[in-house]
Design a protein around this motif. Sequence first.
Motif, PDB file in Angstrom:
ATOM      1  N   LYS A  93       4.872 -11.668  12.063  1.00  0.00           N
ATOM      2  CA  LYS A  93       3.775 -13.148  11.313  1.00  0.00           C
ATOM      3  C   LYS A  93       3.413 -14.546  12.438  1.00  0.00           C
ATOM      4  O   LYS A  93       2.722 -15.040  12.375  1.00  0.00           O
ATOM      5  N   GLU A 119       1.141  -7.115   8.735  1.00  0.00           N
ATOM      6  CA  GLU A 119       1.569  -7.834   7.701  1.00  0.00           C
ATOM      7  C   GLU A 119       2.146  -7.227   6.720  1.00  0.00           C
ATOM      8  O   GLU A 119       2.877  -8.115   5.701  1.00  0.00           O
ATOM      9  N   SER A 127      -4.540  -6.988  11.699  1.00  0.00           N
ATOM     10  CA  SER A 127      -3.371  -7.828  12.009  1.00  0.00           C
ATOM     11  C   SER A 127      -2.807  -7.915  10.192  1.00  0.00           C
ATOM     12  O   SER A 127      -1.740  -8.235   9.599  1.00  0.00           O
ATOM     13  N   ILE A 128      -3.982  -8.324   9.220  1.00  0.00           N
ATOM     14  CA  ILE A 128      -3.609  -7.889   8.138  1.00  0.00           C
ATOM     15  C   ILE A 128      -2.617  -6.777   7.513  1.00  0.00           C
ATOM     16  O   ILE A 128      -2.055  -6.828   6.729  1.00  0.00           O
ATOM     17  N   GLY A 134      -2.632  -1.352  12.386  1.00  0.00           N
ATOM     18  CA  GLY A 134      -1.950  -2.472  11.806  1.00  0.00           C
ATOM     19  C   GLY A 134      -0.369  -2.076  11.146  1.00  0.00           C
ATOM     20  O   GLY A 134       0.415  -2.307  11.204  1.00  0.00           O
ATOM     21  N   ALA A 183       0.251 -12.809  14.346  1.00  0.00           N
ATOM     22  CA  ALA A 183      -1.058 -13.161  13.552  1.00  0.00           C
ATOM     23  C   ALA A 183      -1.358 -14.006  12.787  1.00  0.00           C
ATOM     24  O   ALA A 183      -2.609 -14.560  13.118  1.00  0.00           O
TER      25      ALA A 183
END
Length: 243
Positions: free
Chosen positions: A68, A127, A123-124, A55, A71
């Motif tokens: 974003k 970001e 995903s986290i 990620g 995500a």
Amino acid sequence: MASFIKALLLVVVAEMGDKTQLLAMAMASKYKVKQVMMGVLIATILNHALAVAVGSYLGNVIPMDIVKIVAAVAFLVFGLWTIRGDKLDDEEEKKVKFGPIVTVAIAFFMAEMGDKTQLMTISIAAENSKPLLILMGTTAGMLVADGIGVIGGAWMCRHIPEIYIKWVAGIIFMFFGALTLYKSVPAAFLTPVYIILFLVALGVLIYLFGVKFAYYGQVCDIALSGQEVSADKEKSCSSETVN
């Protein structure tokens, strides 16, 4: 610290009724709780370290606007995945020829590969710029969620219908996904027509995943059968002591 809390809470929500939580609950009927949780800890650190690394790399090479949007879509998918539920295959419950902790760690690591919580960790991490906090948060979240399943799964099944847990968790994911998508997509796509089309498509998907093709009952079947196995073990130990 906010990254840690966010990662922890999202993983707890994602893990409710997830395949790896089912596996932890099934393993708890065979091994001691502390052995299961130690195996979960080892597997989660290894698995989510890989996910955080992937990620973080993607977050550095892909423009943040695209990250974003991806995500946001991923969170919508996770929400649909959550309300559908997971199913634990018999093969994933098979014992490995090692000690309890290693057995749980290997089974859990393999089950987590490509699973919802691993993908969500990617995903986290994409970001955020704090990989260590993300790893700590997702690991703590897995321990909390699987601890709830192992220790309190039977109690929840007796007092809270499984469908409520899945739908609340799924709606939380879809809410955050829709909100992030609203903030990330170009203004040209925020017209009434596109919003109505999005809501209709989402409604159809919710019906398909949450009603038509949903898995229900396995969480409580495993939790209650595990409690019965534990009770039988205690009775057999008591009778052996008496004899």
